[in-house]
Enzyme design. Structure first.
Site, mmCIF file in Angstrom:
data_model
loop_
_atom_site.group_PDB
_atom_site.id
_atom_site.type_symbol
_atom_site.label_atom_id
_atom_site.label_comp_id
_atom_site.label_asym_id
_atom_site.label_seq_id
_atom_site.Cartn_x
_atom_site.Cartn_y
_atom_site.Cartn_z
ATOM 1 N N HIS A 13 5.174 1.579 -5.665
ATOM 2 C CA HIS A 13 3.789 1.191 -5.936
ATOM 3 C C HIS A 13 2.799 2.284 -5.544
ATOM 4 C CE1 HIS A 13 0.022 -1.139 -5.295
ATOM 5 N NE2 HIS A 13 0.499 -1.928 -6.244
ATOM 6 N N ASP A 59 -1.105 2.504 1.044
ATOM 7 C CA ASP A 59 -0.181 1.840 0.134
ATOM 8 C C ASP A 59 1.243 1.945 0.680
ATOM 9 O OD1 ASP A 59 1.053 1.039 -2.582
ATOM 10 O OD2 ASP A 59 -1.083 1.125 -3.054
ATOM 11 N N ASN A 80 -3.982 -10.331 -8.443
ATOM 12 C CA ASN A 80 -3.314 -10.658 -9.709
ATOM 13 C C ASN A 80 -2.973 -12.144 -9.802
ATOM 14 O OD1 ASN A 80 -3.334 -7.854 -10.192
ATOM 15 N ND2 ASN A 80 -1.363 -7.613 -9.155
ATOM 16 N N SER A 107 -4.135 -3.313 -8.988
ATOM 17 C CA SER A 107 -3.861 -2.126 -8.166
ATOM 18 C C SER A 107 -4.214 -0.853 -8.909
ATOM 19 C CB SER A 107 -2.375 -2.078 -7.796
ATOM 20 O OG SER A 107 -2.044 -3.073 -6.868
#
Length: 320
Positions: free
Chosen positions: A99, A61, A190, A265
């Protein structure tokens, strides 16, 4: 609700224990409506069997914050494959986007320490592979490098809460990891449509869509039972954030330390953590058996067979 842990924000973690509670975000400017009792992943019930001790989860990530005491101590290795150079004086794989820290907290935030939140697999440790830069952008080659690094460092689960361009290099890394016994999990995306994203759409990756606190598909969640395997909470999911400035705080008005996040996520991270719990409960299993267990014990919520193939993940079922 009666809190199952001493963690400050656990009563807001409907993903782990949903008593139908309503709650606000950290700043109090978002109110999450009442949910449906037991529209959760039964994490607390799973902890009666295992909290995941000894299992390494690689989170590929934007890095992980070294200044959030709920998640930083769980990180046992860090590396940076992104295009963001390590800032002077900071550890490798520091998170300036935000994130990665949120995703990591969903996996393994420390349980019952009076602060913050609890991860779904609080006994797990984290391999923090920074493959997204400080703007949240990454490449298929950086992700492939991250997968190879994760495997070589003993990851049993690799979580990829991201989407990149499909490539032969990436698919090879995914397939090699699978052949070496690793469970790979990725966000379905998404886009609110059925467009495949990678690495989630590769056959050897569990693709995860997002649900809300009523077990309904999140409006933003990418879907399609032909390639999306499981679902998990991804709407107003409480987790860790950096305690230093980060991009998502500016973009989405999120608080430092802890706040809600939205996206598949978060859903992917929850499934990856459930896979780690299953590994801990079944240490002699194959990765194929772990994946099959997650899929066969999932709760067949509305949309199963249409939006996703198997249902919303149930951690307690996966550890039996």
């Amino acid at each position: 609700m009666g809190a199952a842990t001493s963690d400050q924000y656990f009563p807001r973690q409907y993903a782990l224990q949903n008593d139908g509670q309503s709650f606000t975000n950290t700043a109090g400017d978002i109110t999450v409506p009442v949910g449906t009792k037991d529209a959760d992943v039964d994490a607390v019930e799973a902890w009666n069997t295992t909290t995941g001790g000894g299992i390494k989860v690689a989170v590929l990530d934007s890095g992980v914050a070294s200044d959030n005491p709920d998640i930083a101590p769980k990180v046992v290795a860090r590396t940076n494959f992104s295009s963001s150079a390590t800032k002077a004086g900071d550890p490798v794989a520091e998170d300036y986007y935000g994130h990665g820290t949120h995703v990591d907290g969903n996996v393994a935030a420390t349980v019952d320490n009076t602060i913050g939140v609890a991860g779904v697999c609080p006994g797990c440790t984290i391999l923090a592979g920074k493959v997204l830069n400080d703007s949240g952008v990454g490449s298929s080659s950086s992700l492939a490098s991250g997968i190879d690094w994760a495997v070589s460092n003993g990851a049993k689960v690799v979580n990829m809460s991201l989407g990149v361009r499909a490539s032969r290099t990436l698919e090879t890394a995914v397939n090699n990891a699978w052949k070496k016994g690793v469970v790979l999990v990725a966000a379905a995306g998404n886009g609110g449509n059925q467009t495949k994203i990678y690495p989630g759409a590769y056959p050897n990756v569990i693709a995860v869509g997002a649900t809300d606190n009523n077990d309904a598909k999140a409006p933003f969640s990418t879907y399609g039972a032909s390639w999306v395997d499981l679902a998990a909470p991804g709407v107003n999911v409480y987790s860790t954030f950096p305690n230093h400035p980060f991009v998502l705080a500016t973009q989405n008005n999120r608080s430092q330390g802890y706040d809600v996040g939205n996206g598949s996520s978060m859903s992917s991270a929850i499934v990856a953590a459930a896979a780690a719990l299953a590994w801990s409960a079944h240490p002699g299993a194959t990765n194929s058996a772990i994946r099959s267990g997650l899929e066969s014990t999932a709760d067949r919520v509305a949309g199963t067979g249409t939006y996703w193939a198997y249902g919303r993940v149930n951690a307690a079922g996966a550890v039996k």
